[in-house]
Design an enzyme around this catalytic site. Sequence first.
Site, PDB file in Angstrom:
ATOM      1  N   LYS A  63      -3.150  11.796  -3.135  1.00 38.24           N
ATOM      2  CA  LYS A  63      -2.133  11.956  -2.074  1.00 38.24           C
ATOM      3  C   LYS A  63      -0.820  12.444  -2.672  1.00 38.24           C
ATOM      4  O   LYS A  63       0.149  12.662  -1.965  1.00 38.24           O
ATOM      5  CB  LYS A  63      -1.865  10.623  -1.381  1.00 38.24           C
ATOM      6  CG  LYS A  63      -3.106   9.886  -0.937  1.00 38.24           C
ATOM      7  CD  LYS A  63      -3.353  10.017   0.516  1.00 38.24           C
ATOM      8  CE  LYS A  63      -4.416   9.030   0.941  1.00 38.24           C
ATOM      9  NZ  LYS A  63      -5.078   9.424   2.154  1.00 38.24           N
ATOM     10  N   GLN A  98       0.759   6.565   1.110  1.00 39.44           N
ATOM     11  CA  GLN A  98       1.532   7.667   1.687  1.00 39.44           C
ATOM     12  C   GLN A  98       2.924   7.767   1.082  1.00 39.44           C
ATOM     13  O   GLN A  98       3.447   8.869   0.907  1.00 39.44           O
ATOM     14  CB  GLN A  98       1.658   7.478   3.210  1.00 39.44           C
ATOM     15  CG  GLN A  98       0.333   7.518   3.953  1.00 39.44           C
ATOM     16  CD  GLN A  98      -0.349   8.879   3.843  1.00 39.44           C
ATOM     17  OE1 GLN A  98       0.302   9.914   3.713  1.00 39.44           O
ATOM     18  NE2 GLN A  98      -1.665   8.887   3.896  1.00 39.44           N
ATOM     19  N   ASP A 122       0.865  -1.175   0.000  1.00 39.95           N
ATOM     20  CA  ASP A 122       0.000   0.000   0.000  1.00 39.95           C
ATOM     21  C   ASP A 122       0.906   1.231   0.000  1.00 39.95           C
ATOM     22  O   ASP A 122       1.498   1.580   1.018  1.00 39.95           O
ATOM     23  CB  ASP A 122      -0.896  -0.050   1.249  1.00 39.95           C
ATOM     24  CG  ASP A 122      -1.618   1.272   1.509  1.00 39.95           C
ATOM     25  OD1 ASP A 122      -1.428   2.224   0.752  1.00 39.95           O
ATOM     26  OD2 ASP A 122      -2.384   1.326   2.493  1.00 39.95           O
TER      27      ASP A 122
END
Length: 413
Positions: A233, A210, A207
């Site tokens: 993001k 971020q 993932d």
Amino acid sequence: MSSVSEGTILDVRAIRRDFPILTRQVHGHPLVYLDNAATTQKPQAVIDAELGFYREICSNVHRGVHELSGRATEAFETARGRVRRFLGAADDHEIIFVRGVTEGVNLVAQSWGRANVGPGDEILITAMEHHSNIVPWQMLCQDKGATLKVAPINDAGEVIPEAYAALLGPKTRLVAMVHQSNSLGTVNPVRKMIEMAHVAGALTLVDGAQAVAHRNVDVRDLATDFYVMSGHKVYGPTGIGVLYGRAELLEAMPPWQGGGDMILSVTFERSTYNQVPFKFEAGTPNVAGAIGLGAAIAYLDQVGLELAGAHEAGLLSYATEVLTAIPDLRIIGTAREKASVISFVVDDIHPHDIGTILDGEGIALRTGHHCTQPVMDRFGVAATVRASFAMYNTREEVDALAVGLGKVIEVLG
Ligand code: PMP
């Protein structure tokens, strides 16, 4: 676009000029935007790219013979190529446009998972996953009689290597791990974790929600099987994201959603499916979003992610120093490898009250569980206050946060 980097130092003032929203006032104060882990602001180049699509070439992709459809398809596929280079993938066909990380994980869980996970199998995640990298695996395990295993974290918010190693075994079918935690800031040693997973015979999904905004990611260097990211993001639009998957895996996986564009032929008896990536892109995609994401990547290329990351690291250590000096404030997440996120609680003051008072000062940050309830449970708190940095943030903004927190403590402490 202005020149945004000067040699080895980021020209933050020039960068700020590229983001129109940063000049606005909130509640009579200049906006101090410290909620970048939730979503980043967009540079003019991204706004222009989305607008340009609607003004100049708005059309559906892949199906038209007319000029506009050709131009839209070309722009959409150019964006795919930019994402491919951004992630270091070998082939454009390995880049699937999705809504974001959430949809990317669900796609893998439902397509690869339903075809490859059975009773007794195990999916391994870490204790710092976002809900979007927990729930889809939980749903799959419930459906298939498989077991969800969780690699624990220590008091600093780091995966405990020996515990992770001990949980890997012949039943592990896939390890899903966050590259950088959104609530703790921990940067996981994903390269090593992937290598260990592969030795155990498991596939890996990372993932990258971020991570991709703060560091260069190369999926081939990481040797991961799947990598997911969200456009919003990384200074791009909302509603667009990417699933990277190794070509041979994607080719072997069944489609997830059925509909237009993902087929080669349809009769009422049976349908045959398009090649990847189109097999996984049923229906009209977010064309404007993909083009906007391509523009965001071009913008980041111009800035240089390494410079941006170094600037953000400087902000994080400054903020850590400044906040540590505040009595009764406890930082949650003190990993040695950490980036761009500082989560904290203040004794006897509810995080939501802190957030509300700071909002009155024009300071935007996030309070709550940050879609990581198990992390909150692990640290024995209901919620934290989270400040998260982007390349346009400054030390003055960190100072404004410290002054704001001083006021909060004066009023409520
Ligand atoms: N994983 C992490 C680590 C995140 O920070 C987020 C967004 N908060 C997600 C997954 C989900 O991303 P999205 O909402 O864009 O699908």
